[in-house]
Design a protein around this motif. Structure first.
Motif, PDB file in Angstrom:
ATOM      1  N   ILE A   1      13.828  31.592 -11.916  1.00  0.00           N
ATOM      2  CA  ILE A   1      14.504  30.871 -11.432  1.00  0.00           C
ATOM      3  C   ILE A   1      14.393  28.996 -10.916  1.00  0.00           C
ATOM      4  N   THR A   2      13.466  28.972 -10.854  1.00  0.00           N
ATOM      5  CA  THR A   2      13.386  27.002 -10.480  1.00  0.00           C
ATOM      6  C   THR A   2      13.358  26.806 -12.307  1.00  0.00           C
ATOM      7  N   GLY A   3      13.196  27.923 -13.125  1.00  0.00           N
ATOM      8  CA  GLY A   3      13.702  26.987 -14.667  1.00  0.00           C
ATOM      9  C   GLY A   3      14.903  25.752 -14.696  1.00  0.00           C
ATOM     10  N   PRO A   4      16.054  26.291 -14.071  1.00  0.00           N
ATOM     11  CA  PRO A   4      16.836  25.048 -13.595  1.00  0.00           C
ATOM     12  C   PRO A   4      17.254  24.104 -13.170  1.00  0.00           C
ATOM     13  N   PHE A   5      16.216  24.219 -12.794  1.00  0.00           N
ATOM     14  CA  PHE A   5      16.297  22.566 -12.167  1.00  0.00           C
ATOM     15  C   PHE A   5      15.046  21.386 -12.720  1.00  0.00           C
ATOM     16  N   TRP A   6      14.467  22.307 -13.600  1.00  0.00           N
ATOM     17  CA  TRP A   6      13.611  21.367 -14.271  1.00  0.00           C
ATOM     18  C   TRP A   6      14.360  21.292 -15.321  1.00  0.00           C
ATOM     19  N   PHE A   7      14.581  21.816 -16.122  1.00  0.00           N
ATOM     20  CA  PHE A   7      15.984  21.057 -16.865  1.00  0.00           C
ATOM     21  C   PHE A   7      17.069  20.097 -16.362  1.00  0.00           C
ATOM     22  N   PHE A   8      17.192  20.686 -15.271  1.00  0.00           N
ATOM     23  CA  PHE A   8      18.178  19.319 -14.439  1.00  0.00           C
ATOM     24  C   PHE A   8      17.771  17.472 -14.258  1.00  0.00           C
ATOM     25  N   LEU A   9      16.093  18.367 -14.010  1.00  0.00           N
ATOM     26  CA  LEU A   9      15.800  16.384 -13.823  1.00  0.00           C
ATOM     27  C   LEU A   9      15.451  16.139 -15.259  1.00  0.00           C
ATOM     28  N   VAL A  10      14.978  17.137 -16.061  1.00  0.00           N
ATOM     29  CA  VAL A  10      14.196  15.908 -17.303  1.00  0.00           C
ATOM     30  C   VAL A  10      15.985  15.688 -17.772  1.00  0.00           C
TER      31      VAL A  10
ATOM     32  N   THR B   1      10.495  17.769 -22.510  1.00  0.00           N
ATOM     33  CA  THR B   1       9.993  16.391 -22.143  1.00  0.00           C
ATOM     34  C   THR B   1       8.728  15.920 -22.993  1.00  0.00           C
ATOM     35  N   ALA B   2       8.283  16.280 -23.995  1.00  0.00           N
ATOM     36  CA  ALA B   2       7.489  15.844 -25.095  1.00  0.00           C
ATOM     37  C   ALA B   2       8.766  15.103 -26.291  1.00  0.00           C
ATOM     38  N   CYS B   3      10.692  15.577 -25.534  1.00  0.00           N
ATOM     39  CA  CYS B   3      11.120  14.402 -27.033  1.00  0.00           C
ATOM     40  C   CYS B   3      11.599  13.245 -25.704  1.00  0.00           C
ATOM     41  N   THR B   4      11.422  14.068 -24.748  1.00  0.00           N
ATOM     42  CA  THR B   4      12.309  12.408 -23.476  1.00  0.00           C
ATOM     43  C   THR B   4      10.573  11.472 -23.361  1.00  0.00           C
TER      44      THR B   4
END
Length: 601
Positions: free
Chosen positions: A187-196, A442-445
């Motif tokens: 459920i919360t996964g898309p939020f972290w994708f948004f943040l990164v 995040t590693a790519c970031t």
């Protein structure tokens, strides 16, 4: 302007030591960017090398130029060389020589020192040798002086620790501590994708290539671009990522392959095999660093999120997690093996050298007569030189990083590391698998941020060397860094990671605290945010300091101060301090000796 051909030898030395410096930065600092991902088993060493090759290039070419100018001009003023192009050329060749020499020694000793502080201290020593102690910019100087750079010893780790801790606490109490952690992770996964995605977009806009003029956009357009990019990535994660991970971790469909990710919504109603979830039919890899113990979260009520299996089957699959064998390569589930199993296979495989020795013993491959003969040259090239080069280039991707970090079992150091691991809770593999995707992002970031920030440690001084040698005049404040320099430097960084990065990864990652995809994701995101913010303001912070600080911040969230290897942290911090002292003194002394040495008229 005439080229300083009388100093061609200095330019040649500059090229050699710039290459060595960039190589050692790759082995030392790029390893920092990917150490947590490899340590948590989200990626293999080979995958880390590929990821670094792509994102180091992007960060260097799109963002790297401006930070290089800080390295060149913010530490010592250009007029310290008194308009003497030859003296400036000599000074920066000396700086890059001392920096590359120190990094070579440190990397050989598995010491993750700060490559930023290495070149900064070398340039500092050069300024002192030429203009005395008043020559360097000791104050803050708008974030570009020595006070700002040295302030990073405290500021960078503290900021990264704060960011990493906040992110992990959110993940821990919203997802990991819940009984239905996998459901909440999805459920919360898309939020972290948004943040990164927003963080990465900000870095491109605020520190983008001058040719793109992205930083000239209005505040409204900038905010819209950042939010829109984040929303698009988040939407794509809903369309493709959610169905994919639901099929793997909820339905336990072990027949899913990586390319099924692009099937997106078509996976939503895909039926799982009848034996899905049974012992030996695991759909996700084993991310555990040690065997589970009492207190670890091993139950996961994912049946409430659409699992086709009953509660009893779910409980059986989770309660017996310790008894689940690692999936073997070539098994019908096709899932990825853990790094330990992979390295075990490598250990049981005859080394390349042994195979070659048997081949060389063949009469057809023996050298007969003078070596210069065409037949003998072919034998030397095909069966001697080529295997040696290939073994050297690929050795770094085959090392068992986890075994190096944990220490040898039964030894004092190995037992100490196991006690540190025992103080951290391990969470269900299904939930950790969700964060392996985010950790790769995040590693790519982090790798992008590293290319933006730390490539300047080698290319900044080299751009001065090249400009001065080519034009015959001292490099000024607005000297451009050419794209080919950034590309060449980035390529050398990746080579350093691929061939020698394992020597630094051995003392990072699980050597500091127990890692997992969820923890590693928070560490890398916290470190990346810190590096990108520093890059935006032109402050050359150290990637080593940021990822170390973020690691400490996440480790403290275990609630046990002894879950962190403080001995390793102290050793790393001593390296940062010694880098400043040793490199600055060596650089000043070396240049002073050369400048004041007796010479013939």
């Amino acid at each position: 302007m005439p080229t300083l051909h009388q100093y061609d030898y200095l330019f040649a030395f500059g090229v050699i030591f710039c290459t060595l410096d960039a190589y050692q930065i790759g082995a030392n600092d790029v390893a920092n960017s990917w150490a947590t991902s490899v340590s948590s088993k989200s990626v293999t060493m080979k995958q880390a090398i590929v990821g670094a090759a792509i994102f180091e290039f992007l960060g260097a070419v799109l963002v790297g130029g401006r930070v290089s100018s800080t390295i060149k001009n913010g530490i010592i003023p250009a007029n310290v060389f008194q308009n003497d192009a030859g003296l400036q050329l000599l000074g920066f060749v000396n700086a890059i020589f001392i920096s590359s020499l120190w990094l070579s020694i440190a990397t050989y000793m598995s010491w993750p020192v700060s490559t930023t502080y290495s070149i900064v201290s070398a340039v500092l020593g050069t300024g002192i040798a030429v203009g005395g102690f008043d020559a360097p910019t000791w104050g803050w100087n708008g974030g570009k002086g020595m006070a700002a750079i040295w302030g990073g010893l405290v500021i960078a780790p503290a900021m990264a620790a704060g960011f990493g801790a906040v992110v992990f606490l959110l993940v821990k109490y919203i997802v990991l501590k819940r009984r239905d952690s996998t459901r909440w992770g999805i459920i919360t996964g898309p939020f972290w994708f948004f943040l990164v995605a927003c963080v990465l977009t900000m870095s491109i806009i605020y520190k983008g290539s001058p040719q793109l003029e992205l930083d000239e956009m209005s505040s409204g357009k900038t905010a819209a671009a950042i939010l829109l990019t984040g929303l698009v990535v988040s939407l794509l994660s809903v369309v493709f990522w959610v169905p994919y991970v639901r099929a793997k971790v909820v339905k336990k469909d072990y027949t899913i392959r990586f390319y099924h990710f692009f099937y997106g919504p078509f996976l939503w109603n895909r039926p799982a095999p009848a034996d899905a979830g049974e012992i030996g039919k695991e759909a996700v890899a084993d991310y555990r660093i040690r065997a589970n113990r009492e207190g670890d979260v091993v139950t996961n009520s994912i049946h409430v999120y659409g699992n086709a299996h009953s509660m009893a089957e779910s409980a059986r699959a989770t309660d017996t997690v310790d008894d689940i064998p690692l999936p073997e390569k070539g098994s019908e589930n096709g899932s990825r093996k853990s790094d330990q199993a992979e390295s075990s296979d490598a250990a049981n495989t005859p080394p390349l050298e042994s195979k070659l020795e048997k081949e060389i013993e063949s009469p057809q491959r023996q050298i007969e007569g003078p070596w210069i003969l065409p037949k003998n040259l072919w034998i030397l090239l095909r069966y001697r030189a080529y295997p040696f080069i290939w073994t050297t280039l690929t050795h770094g991707s085959k090392v068992d990083i986890h075994a190096l970090q944990a220490g040898q079992q039964g030894t004092k150091e190995g037992d100490r590391m196991q006690k540190i691991y025992e103080r951290a809770i391990q969470y269900p593999n299904e939930t950790e698998h969700l964060y392996s995707f985010m950790q790769v992002m995040t590693a790519c970031t982090a790798s992008f941020a590293h290319g933006a920030n730390d490539l300047s440690n080698a290319i900044g001084p080299f751009s001065v060397i090249y400009y001065t040698w080519k034009n015959g005049v001292p490099a000024g404040k607005n000297t451009d860094v050419e794209v080919w320099m950034l590309v060449y430097g980035a390529a050398t960084l990746v080579l350093g990671l691929a061939t020698y990065g394992y020597n630094i990864m051995a003392v990072l990652g699980n050597r500091i605290t127990l890692h997992s995809p969820s923890r590693g994701f928070c560490m890398e995101l916290g470190g990346a945010i810190t590096v990108i913010l520093a890059s935006q303001y032109g402050i050359p912070v150290s990637t080593t300091m940021c990822i170390t600080g973020a690691t400490i911040g996440v480790s403290l969230c275990n609630g046990d101060i002894r879950s962190t290897n403080w001995k390793a942290i102290a050793w790393i911090y001593v390296g940062w301090i010694l880098t400043i002292i040793v490199v600055a003194v060596a650089s000043a002394c070396m240049l002073a000796i050369v400048i004041n040495a007796p010479r013939l008229n």
